[in-house]
Enzyme design. Structure first.
Site, mmCIF file in Angstrom:
data_model
loop_
_atom_site.group_PDB
_atom_site.id
_atom_site.type_symbol
_atom_site.label_atom_id
_atom_site.label_comp_id
_atom_site.label_asym_id
_atom_site.label_seq_id
_atom_site.Cartn_x
_atom_site.Cartn_y
_atom_site.Cartn_z
ATOM 1 N N ASP A 46 -39.322 37.529 -19.552
ATOM 2 C CA ASP A 46 -39.837 37.153 -20.862
ATOM 3 C C ASP A 46 -41.334 37.437 -20.851
ATOM 4 O OD1 ASP A 46 -37.334 36.181 -21.599
ATOM 5 O OD2 ASP A 46 -37.780 34.170 -20.862
ATOM 6 N N SER A 83 -26.843 33.872 -16.670
ATOM 7 C CA SER A 83 -28.214 34.151 -17.092
ATOM 8 C C SER A 83 -28.715 35.472 -16.528
ATOM 9 C CB SER A 83 -29.149 33.039 -16.616
ATOM 10 O OG SER A 83 -30.491 33.434 -16.753
ATOM 11 N N GLU A 91 -34.376 37.625 -29.614
ATOM 12 C CA GLU A 91 -35.453 37.319 -28.673
ATOM 13 C C GLU A 91 -36.269 38.581 -28.408
ATOM 14 O OE1 GLU A 91 -34.127 35.372 -25.141
ATOM 15 O OE2 GLU A 91 -33.329 33.637 -26.213
#
Length: 248
Positions: free
Chosen positions: A166, A157, A215
């Site tokens: 994010d 990750s 994303e």
């Protein structure tokens, strides 16, 4: 169904003292044995993968994906709390980033605000243990293959690097959700993130290379020079580093 999953996830996050519910975003990780080479899906079948361990995990342009993992013991030594607003108020590890990335995200938020674009952080650094629990939750929920399209095994990750975050719009809606695509905030990030050293890590139409669906909210700090080269050419970090494509 998504709303029900969202509530379940929030309860798990709170239980782990990782407060700040954000929906179905780029939550990742698993246990050491999974990161080493295999995993078991909800049906009990083994999933095999060839994963290399990063030799310089602290490097700013470090490549972390399904084929390149961080050492299980890696933890950034220079984590700070950037002075930016988040979708939640609690002072948790999810607010942290590495020093250079944290300073850069402060400038990015300020630059966006000057142009009438308000942003909120959703989730930045996440520990190996937290990602393990969250990834396993998704595997139990959707099965290994489906979960792997939007999540990752432990050590693979980007959030564990402390270089990723994010983000969402100032009203907090569409936090790490598909509806963020096409918003003025997403458009601004696409056009200006590189000016501050960030890239859109998982571009549209590049899932066969990155291993993840589009994303527009997931920013990765790589430094201004590299970011401008990647974003201007419309390529991925994998392509810039000339590595083998990931494929799902």
């Amino acid at each position: 169904m998504l709303k029900i999953r969202f509530v379940f996830l929030c309860l798990i996050v709170i239980a782990l003292s990782l407060t700040g519910c954000t929906g179905k975003f780029h939550f990742m990780q698993n246990e050491e044995k999974l990161a080493d080479d295999s995993a078991t899906d909800s049906g009990g079948q083994k999933q095999k993968a060839t994963i290399q361990e990063a030799s310089s995990p602290a490097g700013i342009p470090v490549l972390v994906n399904k084929q390149n993992k961080l050492p299980a013991s890696y933890q950034p030594s220079d984590l700070i709390y950037p002075d930016i607003p988040f979708t939640f108020k609690q002072r948790t590890e999810k607010r942290q980033m590495r020093a250079k990335a944290g300073a850069a995200i402060e400038k990015l938020f300020a630059g966006a605000k000057r142009q009438g674009v308000d942003l909120l952080g959703v989730s930045a650094y996440r520990s190996h243990a937290a990602q393990t629990t969250l990834f396993n939750y998704y595997v139990d929920l959707d099965g290994y293959k489906a979960a792997s399209a939007y999540s990752a095994a432990p050590g693979t990750s980007e959030h564990e690097t402390g270089l990723a975050i994010d983000v969402t719009g100032g009203d907090g809606t569409c936090a790490a959700e598909d509806c963020f695509e096409g918003t003025k905030e997403a458009t601004w990030l696409q056009n200006h993130a590189a000016e501050y050293g960030f890239i859109i890590r998982y571009p549209k139409g590049k899932d066969s290379i990155t291993g993840y669906q589009y994303e527009p909210w997931h920013l990765r700090f790589v430094g201004k020079d590299i970011a401008k080269k990647i974003m201007s050419r419309g390529i991925t970090l994998e392509e810039y580093l000339n590595t083998t494509v990931v494929n799902n």
